[in-house]
Write a protein that holds these residues in place. Structure first.
Motif, PDB file in Angstrom:
ATOM      1  N   GLY A 129       0.811  -1.213   0.000  1.00 35.40           N
ATOM      2  CA  GLY A 129       0.000   0.000   0.000  1.00 35.40           C
ATOM      3  C   GLY A 129       0.842   1.259   0.000  1.00 35.40           C
ATOM      4  O   GLY A 129       0.532   2.232  -0.697  1.00 35.40           O
ATOM      5  N   ALA A 130       1.935   1.254   0.773  1.00 37.47           N
ATOM      6  CA  ALA A 130       2.820   2.424   0.826  1.00 37.47           C
ATOM      7  C   ALA A 130       3.468   2.673  -0.530  1.00 37.47           C
ATOM      8  O   ALA A 130       3.620   3.825  -0.961  1.00 37.47           O
ATOM      9  N   ASN A 136       1.841   6.794  -6.979  1.00 36.14           N
ATOM     10  CA  ASN A 136       0.893   7.805  -7.438  1.00 36.14           C
ATOM     11  C   ASN A 136       1.469   9.210  -7.311  1.00 36.14           C
ATOM     12  O   ASN A 136       1.390  10.025  -8.237  1.00 36.14           O
ATOM     13  N   GLN A 137       2.124   9.507  -6.187  1.00 40.58           N
ATOM     14  CA  GLN A 137       2.681  10.833  -5.956  1.00 40.58           C
ATOM     15  C   GLN A 137       3.898  11.114  -6.841  1.00 40.58           C
ATOM     16  O   GLN A 137       4.172  12.273  -7.189  1.00 40.58           O
ATOM     17  N   ALA A 138       4.635  10.061  -7.199  1.00 41.34           N
ATOM     18  CA  ALA A 138       5.842  10.243  -8.013  1.00 41.34           C
ATOM     19  C   ALA A 138       5.554  10.257  -9.509  1.00 41.34           C
ATOM     20  O   ALA A 138       6.479  10.388 -10.318  1.00 41.34           O
ATOM     21  N   GLY A 139       4.287  10.113  -9.876  1.00 40.33           N
ATOM     22  CA  GLY A 139       3.918  10.210 -11.278  1.00 40.33           C
ATOM     23  C   GLY A 139       3.984   8.915 -12.057  1.00 40.33           C
ATOM     24  O   GLY A 139       3.934   8.928 -13.298  1.00 40.33           O
ATOM     25  N   ALA A 140       4.086   7.767 -11.361  1.00 43.09           N
ATOM     26  CA  ALA A 140       4.067   6.485 -12.073  1.00 43.09           C
ATOM     27  C   ALA A 140       2.670   6.251 -12.640  1.00 43.09           C
ATOM     28  O   ALA A 140       1.672   6.744 -12.107  1.00 43.09           O
ATOM     29  N   HIS A 141       2.623   5.467 -13.718  1.00 40.73           N
ATOM     30  CA  HIS A 141       1.339   5.226 -14.377  1.00 40.73           C
ATOM     31  C   HIS A 141       0.668   3.942 -13.920  1.00 40.73           C
ATOM     32  O   HIS A 141      -0.507   3.709 -14.247  1.00 40.73           O
ATOM     33  N   GLY A 142       1.388   3.106 -13.182  1.00 40.36           N
ATOM     34  CA  GLY A 142       0.775   1.878 -12.707  1.00 40.36           C
ATOM     35  C   GLY A 142       1.768   0.992 -11.993  1.00 40.36           C
ATOM     36  O   GLY A 142       2.991   1.211 -12.027  1.00 40.36           O
ATOM     37  N   VAL A 143       1.225  -0.020 -11.322  1.00 43.31           N
ATOM     38  CA  VAL A 143       2.027  -0.970 -10.550  1.00 43.31           C
ATOM     39  C   VAL A 143       1.680  -2.378 -11.010  1.00 43.31           C
ATOM     40  O   VAL A 143       0.502  -2.704 -11.205  1.00 43.31           O
ATOM     41  N   ILE A 144       2.701  -3.201 -11.186  1.00 47.70           N
ATOM     42  CA  ILE A 144       2.492  -4.601 -11.567  1.00 47.70           C
ATOM     43  C   ILE A 144       2.975  -5.487 -10.433  1.00 47.70           C
ATOM     44  O   ILE A 144       4.096  -5.323  -9.931  1.00 47.70           O
ATOM     45  N   ILE A 145       2.131  -6.439 -10.011  1.00 52.46           N
ATOM     46  CA  ILE A 145       2.506  -7.377  -8.961  1.00 52.46           C
ATOM     47  C   ILE A 145       2.318  -8.806  -9.475  1.00 52.46           C
ATOM     48  O   ILE A 145       1.498  -9.049 -10.362  1.00 52.46           O
ATOM     49  N   PRO A 146       3.073  -9.770  -8.924  1.00 49.11           N
ATOM     50  CA  PRO A 146       2.916 -11.160  -9.340  1.00 49.11           C
ATOM     51  C   PRO A 146       1.759 -11.834  -8.602  1.00 49.11           C
ATOM     52  O   PRO A 146       1.379 -11.425  -7.507  1.00 49.11           O
ATOM     53  N   LYS A 147       1.234 -12.868  -9.213  1.00 47.61           N
ATOM     54  CA  LYS A 147       0.123 -13.601  -8.614  1.00 47.61           C
ATOM     55  C   LYS A 147       0.573 -14.418  -7.413  1.00 47.61           C
ATOM     56  O   LYS A 147      -0.153 -14.524  -6.422  1.00 47.61           O
ATOM     57  N   ALA A 162      -3.704   4.912   1.311  1.00 43.68           N
ATOM     58  CA  ALA A 162      -4.325   6.219   1.600  1.00 43.68           C
ATOM     59  C   ALA A 162      -5.148   6.743   0.426  1.00 43.68           C
ATOM     60  O   ALA A 162      -5.126   7.931   0.108  1.00 43.68           O
ATOM     61  N   GLY A 163      -5.857   5.833  -0.243  1.00 44.38           N
ATOM     62  CA  GLY A 163      -6.728   6.236  -1.341  1.00 44.38           C
ATOM     63  C   GLY A 163      -6.089   6.213  -2.712  1.00 44.38           C
ATOM     64  O   GLY A 163      -6.764   6.416  -3.726  1.00 44.38           O
ATOM     65  N   ALA A 164      -4.781   5.955  -2.783  1.00 50.06           N
ATOM     66  CA  ALA A 164      -4.085   5.997  -4.071  1.00 50.06           C
ATOM     67  C   ALA A 164      -4.566   4.925  -5.040  1.00 50.06           C
ATOM     68  O   ALA A 164      -4.457   5.095  -6.254  1.00 50.06           O
ATOM     69  N   VAL A 165      -5.129   3.808  -4.524  1.00 46.03           N
ATOM     70  CA  VAL A 165      -5.620   2.758  -5.423  1.00 46.03           C
ATOM     71  C   VAL A 165      -6.763   3.249  -6.309  1.00 46.03           C
ATOM     72  O   VAL A 165      -7.084   2.622  -7.316  1.00 46.03           O
ATOM     73  N   ASN A 166      -7.363   4.362  -5.934  1.00 52.09           N
ATOM     74  CA  ASN A 166      -8.426   4.934  -6.762  1.00 52.09           C
ATOM     75  C   ASN A 166      -7.878   5.670  -7.981  1.00 52.09           C
ATOM     76  O   ASN A 166      -8.639   6.006  -8.889  1.00 52.09           O
ATOM     77  N   TYR A 167      -6.577   5.954  -7.977  1.00 51.22           N
ATOM     78  CA  TYR A 167      -6.008   6.806  -9.014  1.00 51.22           C
ATOM     79  C   TYR A 167      -4.902   6.156  -9.830  1.00 51.22           C
ATOM     80  O   TYR A 167      -4.469   6.727 -10.829  1.00 51.22           O
ATOM     81  N   ILE A 168      -4.438   4.985  -9.432  1.00 50.53           N
ATOM     82  CA  ILE A 168      -3.347   4.343 -10.153  1.00 50.53           C
ATOM     83  C   ILE A 168      -3.683   2.865 -10.347  1.00 50.53           C
ATOM     84  O   ILE A 168      -4.042   2.175  -9.391  1.00 50.53           O
ATOM     85  N   PRO A 169      -3.621   2.359 -11.579  1.00 49.26           N
ATOM     86  CA  PRO A 169      -3.973   0.958 -11.817  1.00 49.26           C
ATOM     87  C   PRO A 169      -2.936  -0.003 -11.254  1.00 49.26           C
ATOM     88  O   PRO A 169      -1.732   0.250 -11.320  1.00 49.26           O
TER      89      PRO A 169
END
Length: 267
Positions: A129-130, A136-147, A162-169
């Motif tokens: 989450g952190a 989101n704050q650093a301007g990344a366009h998304g996060v990829i995680i493994p299954k 802190a709500g960032a999941v609403n703004y970054i895929p």
């Protein structure tokens, strides 16, 4: 009751609420969760249990390509909050996952070079989450995680964002190396964070970039590291030898942002 006592009760209730949201227990409840289309991160099943209802649940889980763990009764009892798991517990995602291509689409929509965060085995949901929050704050366009062998979008991870999941895929993939190969085909350079690499200040991190952050303690896996274009190290002056995964991710992400801002000023 004093304020500290009240605070303790509130925190306990909050944790219980998070667990209740993410854990689905009992055969009917788990089956309905799958059939409703809810995103399930992992299914725990009593080892050796293969009756009709459980086989039906397993079929639904395989349709969604859910991670399935067969465990002993003691482990299920430990996970269970209700004590009535009936041999199955599903861990649901608090948010749905995007696709990796959605991240590139987000970059194009903003008219920017893609900046993707790739997490190799981050198992602590608070770290996940952190990292999402910082991305989101650093301007990344998304996060990829493994299954596999990684935290998912549990309520704890969502809260820590802190709500960032609403703004970054956030995309979940079956194979990180394959995902990295696909990003390379789209023109991205992949930088791997590792203490044995070149100091990050000497690496050009502008342009289309994917930044790989390894898991707590284990770092980036050898196979994933092999598929990266270069290895970036954070300068260290202390005695502990490493940084917390989310802190290291933040330091590197802001170096990418610093270089991008500098390039924009020069351009």
């Amino acid at each position: 009751m004093d304020k500290e006592g009240e605070k303790g009760i509130e925190e306990k209730d909050e944790v219980s609420a998070e667990t209740a949201q993410s854990h689905i227990e009992g055969r009917n409840a788990v089956l309905e969760a799958f059939r409703s289309g809810r995103t399930i991160d992992r299914l725990y099943v009593l080892d050796g249990c293969g009756d009709g209802p459980v086989r039906t649940i397993l079929r639904e889980a395989k349709k969604q390509d859910t991670v399935i763990s067969f465990v002993k009764k003691e482990r299920l009892d430990q996970i269970s909050e209700t004590g009535r798991h009936q041999g199955v517990i599903a861990v649901g995602a608090a948010y749905g996952y995007a696709k990796a291509e959605d991240i590139l689409t987000a970059a194009r929509a903003r008219g920017e070079d893609p900046f993707v965060i790739i997490l190799d085995g981050i198992e602590d949901p608070h770290n996940l989450g952190a990292i999402i929050r910082t991305a989101n704050q650093a301007g990344a366009h998304g996060v990829i995680i493994p299954k596999h062998r990684a935290a998912g979008l549990t309520p704890a991870a969502v809260k820590a964002s802190a709500g960032a999941v609403n703004y970054i895929p956030v995309a979940k993939v079956a194979n990180l190396s394959s995902a990295i190969a696909d990003l390379k085909k789209e023109g991205l350079w992949i930088a791997c964070a590792d203490m044995d690499g070149e100091p990050m200040y000497g690496i050009d991190l502008t342009g289309p970039i994917g930044l790989v952050i390894g898991g707590e303690g284990s770092g980036v896996s050898p196979l994933v590291k092999k598929n990266c274009d270069f290895v970036a190290a954070i300068p260290m002056r202390g005695e502990t030898g490493s940084l917390n995964a989310s802190v290291a991710a933040g330091v590197l992400m802001y170096e990418v942002l610093r270089q991008r801002m500098g390039k924009a000023k020069r351009g």
